[in-house]
Design a protein around this motif. Structure first.
Motif, PDB file in Angstrom:
ATOM      1  N   LEU A 218       0.674  -1.231  -0.079  1.00 35.63           N
ATOM      2  CA  LEU A 218       0.032  -0.007   0.152  1.00 35.63           C
ATOM      3  C   LEU A 218       0.815   1.125   0.126  1.00 35.63           C
ATOM      4  N   HIS A 219       0.523   2.370  -0.682  1.00 33.89           N
ATOM      5  CA  HIS A 219       1.450   3.526  -1.070  1.00 33.89           C
ATOM      6  C   HIS A 219       1.376   4.492  -0.219  1.00 33.89           C
ATOM      7  N   ALA A 220       0.291   5.072   0.124  1.00 36.14           N
ATOM      8  CA  ALA A 220       0.018   6.350   0.922  1.00 36.14           C
ATOM      9  C   ALA A 220      -1.333   6.460   1.781  1.00 36.14           C
ATOM     10  N   GLN A 221      -1.535   7.169   2.537  1.00 35.68           N
ATOM     11  CA  GLN A 221      -2.490   7.363   3.521  1.00 35.68           C
ATOM     12  C   GLN A 221      -3.231   6.129   3.926  1.00 35.68           C
ATOM     13  N   VAL A 222      -2.602   5.137   4.537  1.00 37.06           N
ATOM     14  CA  VAL A 222      -3.168   4.081   4.734  1.00 37.06           C
ATOM     15  C   VAL A 222      -3.580   3.893   6.279  1.00 37.06           C
ATOM     16  N   ARG A 223      -4.893   3.497   6.220  1.00 35.92           N
ATOM     17  CA  ARG A 223      -5.733   3.487   7.360  1.00 35.92           C
ATOM     18  C   ARG A 223      -6.387   2.024   7.463  1.00 35.92           C
ATOM     19  N   GLY A 224      -6.471   1.326   8.555  1.00 31.23           N
ATOM     20  CA  GLY A 224      -6.798   0.019   8.770  1.00 31.23           C
ATOM     21  C   GLY A 224      -7.738   0.053  10.063  1.00 31.23           C
ATOM     22  N   VAL A 225      -8.692  -1.251   9.945  1.00 29.29           N
ATOM     23  CA  VAL A 225      -9.364  -1.765  11.114  1.00 29.29           C
ATOM     24  C   VAL A 225      -9.166  -2.957  11.305  1.00 29.29           C
ATOM     25  N   PHE A 226      -8.787  -3.660  12.634  1.00 33.19           N
ATOM     26  CA  PHE A 226      -8.558  -5.120  12.762  1.00 33.19           C
ATOM     27  C   PHE A 226      -9.559  -5.301  13.765  1.00 33.19           C
ATOM     28  N   ASP A 227     -10.129  -6.624  13.656  1.00 29.14           N
ATOM     29  CA  ASP A 227     -11.022  -7.013  14.489  1.00 29.14           C
ATOM     30  C   ASP A 227     -10.252  -7.700  15.765  1.00 29.14           C
ATOM     31  N   GLN A 228     -10.500  -7.120  17.087  1.00 31.95           N
ATOM     32  CA  GLN A 228      -9.411  -7.887  18.018  1.00 31.95           C
ATOM     33  C   GLN A 228      -9.943  -9.267  18.477  1.00 31.95           C
ATOM     34  N   LYS A 229     -11.044  -9.837  18.155  1.00 27.53           N
ATOM     35  CA  LYS A 229     -11.411 -11.002  18.512  1.00 27.53           C
ATOM     36  C   LYS A 229     -10.823 -12.018  17.660  1.00 27.53           C
ATOM     37  N   LEU A 230     -10.098 -12.020  16.762  1.00 29.41           N
ATOM     38  CA  LEU A 230      -9.425 -12.780  15.667  1.00 29.41           C
ATOM     39  C   LEU A 230      -7.903 -12.851  16.401  1.00 29.41           C
ATOM     40  N   LYS A 231      -7.493 -13.896  16.530  1.00 29.83           N
ATOM     41  CA  LYS A 231      -6.122 -14.118  16.912  1.00 29.83           C
ATOM     42  C   LYS A 231      -5.436 -15.409  16.412  1.00 29.83           C
TER      43      LYS A 231
END
Length: 190
Positions: free
Chosen positions: A177-190
Motif C-alpha cells: 500500500l503506497h500512501a494514506q493507509v488506514r486500517g481496522v482490525f477485529d480484536q476477536k481474531l487471533k
C-alpha cells in the motif's frame, strides 16, 4: 532588326518550358492540407466476448469476458463493456476482477479496469481470501500483478484497509500500500 518566326519559336518554347517548370514546382511545394480529424468509430464489435489463455498442458490459466468489445482502428485501441477477468494459475490463489468498463493493451497482455472495480482473491488452506474495491486497476497478466494509483479498500476476514495506491503480486501474495493507509482490525481474531 526583324524578328522572324524561326528566331521567335525557340524563345517561345523556352518561355513555355520555364512557366511549366515554375507551375510544377509550385504544385509540388504546396503546403500540406491540415489533416482532417479521423473519426473514432469502431471497425468491429463483439457481443459476449470471451478470450481464454491456456498453459502448455492445455489447462486454462486466464479468461477475459465482456458484454461487448469494441475495436477502434484510428488508434488501435480496444474497449470492453462490463469486463471480467479470472486468473487460475497453478500455485496461485484464483483472482477474479470485474468493472463497469475497461481497455486492453494492443497485444492483450495488459488490462485497464475503470469504475466500480472489484477484485476477489480466493483463499488458500490456512490463508483467508480477500476483496478489493477501487475506481481503477491495471492488470499485467503474465506477471499476475495488479496496480492502482487511486484509493483502494481491501477487506479480509476481520480486517479492513484503505489506502491511496497499491500493488499486489499474486505470485508472491505480497500487497504493498503506497500512501494514506488506514486500517481496522477485529480484536476477536487471533
Amino acid at each position: 532588326m526583324k524578328l522572324s518566326s524561326t528566331r521567335l519559336f525557340p524563345l517561345l518554347l523556352m518561355l513555355t518550358l520555364a512557366l511549366l517548370s515554375f507551375w510544377l514546382e509550385r504544385l509540388v511545394r504546396q503546403e500540406p492540407q491540415p489533416q482532417v480529424h479521423r473519426r473514432h468509430d469502431p471497425d468491429y464489435t463483439i457481443e459476449q466476448f470471451t478470450l481464454v489463455d491456456y498453459s502448455r498442458e492445455g489447462m486454462p490459466v486466464s479468461a477475459v469476458t465482456a458484454a461487448k468489445l469494441l475495436h477502434f482502428p484510428d488508434d488501435d485501441s480496444t474497449e470492453l463493456l462490463a469486463p471480467r477477468a479470472v486468473q487460475t494459475k497453478p500455485g496461485q490463489p484464483r483472482l477474479t476482477l470485474s468493472a463497469d468498463r475497461g481497455t486492453l493493451s494492443q497485444d492483450g497482455s495488459e488490462m485497464f479496469l475503470y469504475d466500480n472495480v472489484f477484485m476477489l482473491r480466493d483463499g488458500l488452506p490456512g490463508e483467508p481470501g480477500s476483496q478489493l474495491r477501487t475506481g481503477f486497476l491495471h492488470l499485467i497478466s503474465a506477471r499476475s500483478l495488479v496496480r492502482s494509483d487511486r484509493e483502494v479498500q481491501v477487506t479480509e476476514q476481520g480486517r479492513s484497509l484503505v489506502a491511496r495506491g497499491m500493488e499486489y503480486d499474486n505470485q508472491t501474495r505480497q500487497l504493498t500500500l503506497h500512501a494514506q493507509v488506514r486500517g481496522v482490525f477485529d480484536q476477536k481474531l487471533k
